[in-house]
Design a protein around this motif. Structure first.
Motif, PDB file in Angstrom:
ATOM      1  N   ASN A 107       0.793  -1.183   0.053  1.00  0.00           N
ATOM      2  CA  ASN A 107       0.111  -0.050   0.140  1.00  0.00           C
ATOM      3  C   ASN A 107       0.933   1.260  -0.073  1.00  0.00           C
ATOM      4  O   ASN A 107       0.451   2.331  -0.150  1.00  0.00           O
ATOM      5  CB  ASN A 107      -0.909   0.241   1.318  1.00  0.00           C
ATOM      6  N   CYS A 108       1.964   1.156   0.482  1.00  0.00           N
ATOM      7  CA  CYS A 108       3.119   2.435   0.360  1.00  0.00           C
ATOM      8  C   CYS A 108       2.845   3.607  -0.540  1.00  0.00           C
ATOM      9  O   CYS A 108       2.553   4.506  -0.168  1.00  0.00           O
ATOM     10  CB  CYS A 108       4.430   1.825   0.763  1.00  0.00           C
ATOM     11  N   PRO A 109       3.090   3.085  -1.828  1.00  0.00           N
ATOM     12  CA  PRO A 109       3.286   4.300  -2.718  1.00  0.00           C
ATOM     13  C   PRO A 109       1.985   4.800  -3.055  1.00  0.00           C
ATOM     14  O   PRO A 109       1.879   6.148  -3.095  1.00  0.00           O
ATOM     15  CB  PRO A 109       3.533   3.570  -4.331  1.00  0.00           C
ATOM     16  N   ASP A 156      -2.837  -5.418   7.937  1.00  0.00           N
ATOM     17  CA  ASP A 156      -3.442  -4.219   8.913  1.00  0.00           C
ATOM     18  C   ASP A 156      -2.373  -3.251   8.689  1.00  0.00           C
ATOM     19  O   ASP A 156      -1.661  -2.895   9.778  1.00  0.00           O
ATOM     20  CB  ASP A 156      -3.601  -4.848  10.443  1.00  0.00           C
ATOM     21  N   ASP A 157      -2.349  -2.704   7.502  1.00  0.00           N
ATOM     22  CA  ASP A 157      -1.151  -1.812   6.873  1.00  0.00           C
ATOM     23  C   ASP A 157      -1.247  -0.323   7.526  1.00  0.00           C
ATOM     24  O   ASP A 157      -2.562  -0.025   7.694  1.00  0.00           O
ATOM     25  CB  ASP A 157      -1.119  -1.984   5.429  1.00  0.00           C
ATOM     26  N   ALA A 158      -0.283   0.345   7.849  1.00  0.00           N
ATOM     27  CA  ALA A 158      -0.311   1.578   8.161  1.00  0.00           C
ATOM     28  C   ALA A 158       0.895   2.387   7.845  1.00  0.00           C
ATOM     29  O   ALA A 158       1.854   1.865   7.784  1.00  0.00           O
ATOM     30  CB  ALA A 158      -0.946   1.804   9.457  1.00  0.00           C
ATOM     31  N   HIS A 159       0.734   3.736   7.212  1.00  0.00           N
ATOM     32  CA  HIS A 159       1.859   4.417   7.254  1.00  0.00           C
ATOM     33  C   HIS A 159       1.842   5.805   7.962  1.00  0.00           C
ATOM     34  O   HIS A 159       0.880   6.420   7.761  1.00  0.00           O
ATOM     35  CB  HIS A 159       2.041   4.566   5.443  1.00  0.00           C
ATOM     36  N   ILE A 160       2.694   5.911   8.726  1.00  0.00           N
ATOM     37  CA  ILE A 160       2.965   7.323   9.607  1.00  0.00           C
ATOM     38  C   ILE A 160       3.790   8.024   8.813  1.00  0.00           C
ATOM     39  O   ILE A 160       4.956   7.877   8.612  1.00  0.00           O
ATOM     40  CB  ILE A 160       3.215   6.958  11.056  1.00  0.00           C
ATOM     41  N   ILE A 284       6.989   6.004   8.292  1.00  0.00           N
ATOM     42  CA  ILE A 284       7.057   4.627   8.830  1.00  0.00           C
ATOM     43  C   ILE A 284       6.056   3.640   8.416  1.00  0.00           C
ATOM     44  O   ILE A 284       4.965   4.066   8.719  1.00  0.00           O
ATOM     45  CB  ILE A 284       6.873   4.833  10.402  1.00  0.00           C
ATOM     46  N   HIS A 285       6.695   2.609   8.116  1.00  0.00           N
ATOM     47  CA  HIS A 285       6.032   1.339   7.871  1.00  0.00           C
ATOM     48  C   HIS A 285       5.397   0.680   8.791  1.00  0.00           C
ATOM     49  O   HIS A 285       6.343   0.276   9.779  1.00  0.00           O
ATOM     50  CB  HIS A 285       6.426   0.603   6.802  1.00  0.00           C
ATOM     51  N   ARG A 286       4.208   0.535   9.345  1.00  0.00           N
ATOM     52  CA  ARG A 286       3.712  -0.335  10.428  1.00  0.00           C
ATOM     53  C   ARG A 286       2.739  -1.406  10.387  1.00  0.00           C
ATOM     54  O   ARG A 286       1.525  -0.997   9.829  1.00  0.00           O
ATOM     55  CB  ARG A 286       3.298   0.882  11.444  1.00  0.00           C
TER      56      ARG A 286
HETATM   57 ZN   LIG Z   1       4.549   0.091   3.426  1.00  0.00          ZN
END
Ligand SMILES: [Zn+2]
Length: 410
Positions: A107-109, A156-160, A284-286
């Motif tokens: 999901n990051c990009p 349960d992806d999240a990016h801070i 931050i990938h979390r």
């Molecule tokens: Zn990521």
């Protein structure tokens, strides 16, 4: 000593085989696979129940912890993946209108695009985007293995997105979140800080600032931690969380990874207190569960098929003593169902002992026996899984007990 040790590991192996999620998952009617979609699992109703409960567990925490959920596309033009420098080999690639598109493996990009869609100010930071989106990884057929090496999965992806000065606090908060969830599962875990690798694209001062922030976060978090020398990613330091299950096997589930490169590649920026100045956020990938598919498999084996009540797809079953109590059994089932619990009833023509035995084998948390006496008094005779004693309770008291049992885990 050696013999004892090898006997022990043999025993461990036998134990692990007995609870293999691919076997137990089918036996409990949670999952199936089909040759027409290798590497992508079907979750049957009881499996989907567990899957959703796991996501709910995380989702219910998001509000108070300041996460905002987003929903992002599955299919992206390869231009996005080129900008993110993602590996095309890991992706399912499609041709649409003579252009190449890739099914997202991460999901990051996409989250960088969400960050970038408007001008951002330091006042908004930290921004915590969460996403349960479906991901696909083009794993080779030979590498596929049950739910742990799957082609289709959700995280349960999240990016801070935060300022450098916020790294320590954000990492500490993430560690607390991870700790709260792993405690619910009864996992023990170990923490390792991965330091600067030889091949690294982050300049040394930035790296050291970030690594120090992680060290301070770990110290203030207060659990023991170790250094995993030179094992950081080329785009930032990370904290590895090694989880131990009830069979004492180690897994890597969660992610806590700093990233200085992706914000560069997507030219992310925000305005600062000084209006003439802009800054670049740190990403931050979390994740805590990691892939929900993998966590499902780990938990199935960790619990040895005996799901705790809050997560169980078979929380209760009503067993009438004889046909005379069928109507009451169905009434009890309906009442518990409407109160929001997973409940079944056995109304086939079997002896009560046989019914109770089948219910035990299916790992129902509560077996509720009802006869004429219970029907007359509006009660149920309650047997708890793996416990010999019975108690008689009114339906209302039983539902109150269920509520308390679920509340204890949240
Ligand atoms: Zn990521």
């Amino acid at each position: 000593m050696l013999l004892a040790k090898s006997m022990e590991s043999f025993h461990g192996l036998e134990e692990a085989k007995k609870y293999d999620h691919t076997v137990l998952g089918v036996k409990q009617e949670l999952i199936i696979q089909h040759e027409w979609s290798p590497g992508s699992c079907f979750f049957l109703p009881h499996g989907a129940h567990i899957y959703n409960k796991l996501m709910d567990l995380i989702r219910n925490q998001y509000w108070n912890r300041g996460y905002q959920e987003v929903i992002t596309p599955n299919v992206f033009n390869m231009d996005l993946w080129a900008q993110a420098k993602s590996n095309k080999e890991d992706m399912f690639v499609l041709q649409i209108d003579k252009q190449e598109f890739g099914l997202k493996p991460m999901n990051c990009p996409g989250h960088c695009l969400v960050f970038k869609h408007k001008v951002r100010s330091y006042r908004e930071l930290p921004i915590r985007f969460a996403d349960f989106g479906v991901l696909h990884s083009n794993e080779a057929s030979g590498a596929l293995s049950g739910l742990t090496h799957a082609r289709r999965f959700q995280k349960d992806d999240a990016h801070i997105f935060c300022r450098e000065s916020q790294i320590k606090d954000e990492v500490k908060k993430a560690l607390n979140f991870i700790d709260d969830v792993y405690q619910i599962f009864g996992f023990t875990y170990e923490l390792k800080l991965s330091t600067r690798p030889a091949k690294c694209l982050v300049d040394i001062e930035k790296w050291e600032m970030a690594e120090n922030a992680l060290r301070e976060a770990l110290d203030e978090f207060g659990k023991p931690w170790q250094v995993n020398k030179d094992d950081g990613a080329f785009y930032g330091p990370k904290i590895d969380i090694g989880v131990y299950d009830s069979l004492n096997r180690k897994f890597q589930c969660g992610t806590l990874q700093l990233d200085f490169l992706l914000p560069n590649r997507f030219k992310l920026e925000f305005s600062t207190e000084d209006e003439a100045k802009i800054e670049r956020p740190v990403m931050i990938h979390r994740s805590i569960l990691g892939s929900v598919e993998s966590m499902f498999a780990i938990l199935l084996e960790h619990y040895k098929g005996k799901w705790p009540f809050w997560l169980s797809p078979r929380q209760a079953i009503v067993c009438p003593v004889s046909e005379k109590s069928h109507a009451y059994a169905m009434q009890v089932r309906d009442q518990i169902h409407l109160a929001g619990y997973q409940v079944d009833a056995i109304t086939t023509d079997m002896k009560i002992q046989k019914k109770a035995q089948e219910a035990q084998l299916a790992q129902y948390n509560y077996i509720l026996v009802v006869g004429e006496e219970e029907a007359n008094t509006g009660q149920v005779s309650v047997q708890v899984r793996d416990k010999a004693d019975h108690s008689v309770m009114s339906i209302n008291n039983l539902l109150e007990h269920f509520r308390e049992e679920v509340a204890a885990f949240h």
